[in-house]
Design a protein around this motif. Structure first.
Motif, short mmCIF file in Angstrom:
data_model
loop_
_atom_site.label_atom_id
_atom_site.label_comp_id
_atom_site.label_asym_id
_atom_site.label_seq_id
_atom_site.Cartn_x
_atom_site.Cartn_y
_atom_site.Cartn_z
N THR A 29 -41.23 91.80 20.52
CA THR A 29 -42.05 90.61 20.70
C THR A 29 -43.42 90.92 21.29
O THR A 29 -43.53 91.67 22.24
N ARG A 42 -50.82 89.58 19.88
CA ARG A 42 -50.71 89.26 18.46
C ARG A 42 -52.09 89.03 17.84
O ARG A 42 -52.38 89.50 16.74
N SER A 81 -49.80 98.85 8.39
CA SER A 81 -50.35 97.61 7.84
C SER A 81 -49.52 96.44 8.36
O SER A 81 -48.41 96.62 8.83
N ARG A 82 -50.09 95.28 8.26
CA ARG A 82 -49.37 94.11 8.72
C ARG A 82 -48.07 93.92 7.93
O ARG A 82 -47.03 93.57 8.48
N GLU A 83 -48.16 94.18 6.63
CA GLU A 83 -46.98 94.00 5.78
C GLU A 83 -45.87 94.96 6.21
O GLU A 83 -44.70 94.59 6.35
N GLU A 84 -46.27 96.21 6.42
CA GLU A 84 -45.29 97.20 6.83
C GLU A 84 -44.65 96.80 8.16
O GLU A 84 -43.43 96.88 8.33
N THR A 137 -44.35 93.86 9.47
CA THR A 137 -43.47 92.70 9.30
C THR A 137 -42.15 93.13 8.66
O THR A 137 -41.07 92.72 9.09
N ALA A 138 -42.26 93.96 7.64
CA ALA A 138 -41.04 94.45 6.98
C ALA A 138 -40.18 95.22 7.97
O ALA A 138 -38.95 95.07 8.00
N LEU A 147 -40.05 94.77 11.15
CA LEU A 147 -39.43 93.79 12.04
C LEU A 147 -38.21 93.18 11.38
O LEU A 147 -37.16 92.98 12.00
N MET A 148 -38.35 92.86 10.10
CA MET A 148 -37.23 92.26 9.37
C MET A 148 -36.04 93.21 9.37
O MET A 148 -34.89 92.81 9.57
N HIS A 149 -36.31 94.49 9.16
CA HIS A 149 -35.23 95.47 9.16
C HIS A 149 -34.63 95.58 10.55
O HIS A 149 -33.42 95.75 10.70
N VAL A 181 -34.39 93.22 12.76
CA VAL A 181 -33.52 92.05 12.94
C VAL A 181 -32.23 92.25 12.16
O VAL A 181 -31.13 92.06 12.67
N LEU A 182 -32.38 92.64 10.93
CA LEU A 182 -31.21 92.82 10.06
C LEU A 182 -30.29 93.92 10.58
O LEU A 182 -29.06 93.80 10.56
#
Lengths: 123, 123
Positions: free
Chosen positions: A3, A9, A78-81, A83-84, A86-88, A90-91
């Motif tokens: 976080t 941010r 990159s922002r996309e990386e 975010t991805a 972060l998703m991983h 969480v998962l």
DNA sequence: TCAAGGTTCTACATTGCGTAGAACCTTTGC
DNA sequence: GCAAAGGTTCTACGCAATGTAGAACCTTGA
């Protein structure tokens, strides 16, 4: 560890929008414009920006060029990386990943589902 | 709003593992066993557990039955649903969602990719 | 009705983040 | 070469979230 605070941010957003490495001062200016819509206002102290950048560096999100005199900062990924990742993250903390993915897909827009199909390739 | 503390997370894990609503006391016991591998130890005070449960309730993750005397607590959503929600939360804060999804898929196991294909159906 | 058990209130320590002054190091213009 | 201007690090304070629990309050069964 995942976080970020509000200011952290915002700084990351600015770094992501700016491919080139920037100085703390440049960031301070960008922040002033960003936060309060154009008309100069509420400039943060440069030390504040530097503190935040140090913390982001410690978190591995920001890389600092120490060789140039005014140090220059830039996002590590990159922002996309990010975010991805972060998703991983969480998962990853879930026992039955596939069930989670199923539910996740359940609330993805049609357009995105189509994109996903394309990305996954045909079986 | 998304991040849970260590104890909060452990409590949620226990609630997710237990479909039936449980009492604070039962949770205290489960926590003792869980945290310190079997041999009774470091039991938390019941009030501690109650405080955590109240906070989780306020966060909308836990539902409390106030009508029974020893109140009973249970998770509002399944762990899978919660995790999927978190993933959407992370994804939602991104400008180019599709790019993120692309990267996300890039680091998903083959088996999971197959599952995803199945779930999405063929184009 | 009162003791045992359950719940709520209040509180304190710790940690993370926003914020910045003070002190310290560099560079550069004279 | 040296001082001022500018940059960086150290230290610190306030606030919110979290772990932790005592004290006080409420309920209910004997």
């Amino acid at each position: 560890m995942a976080t970020l605070g509000e200011l952290e941010r915002t700084v990351m957003d600015l770094l992501w929008e700016n491919p080139e490495a920037v100085t703390a001062n440049a960031l301070r200016d960008m922040l002033a414009r960003r936060t309060h819509g154009e008309h100069a206002s509420k400039e943060l102290a440069v030390t504040t920006v530097l503190t935040v950048l140090s913390r982001l560096e410690k978190k591995g999100l920001v890389e600092r060029a120490r060789d140039t005199r005014p140090h220059r900062y830039q996002a590590v990924t990159s922002r996309e990386e990010h975010t991805a990742d972060l998703m991983h993250e969480v998962l990853g903390s879930a026992p039955n990943r596939e069930a989670v993915l199923a539910r996740f897909l359940g609330s993805v827009s049609d357009g995105e589902a189509a994109t996903l199909r394309k990305l996954l390739g045909h079986s």
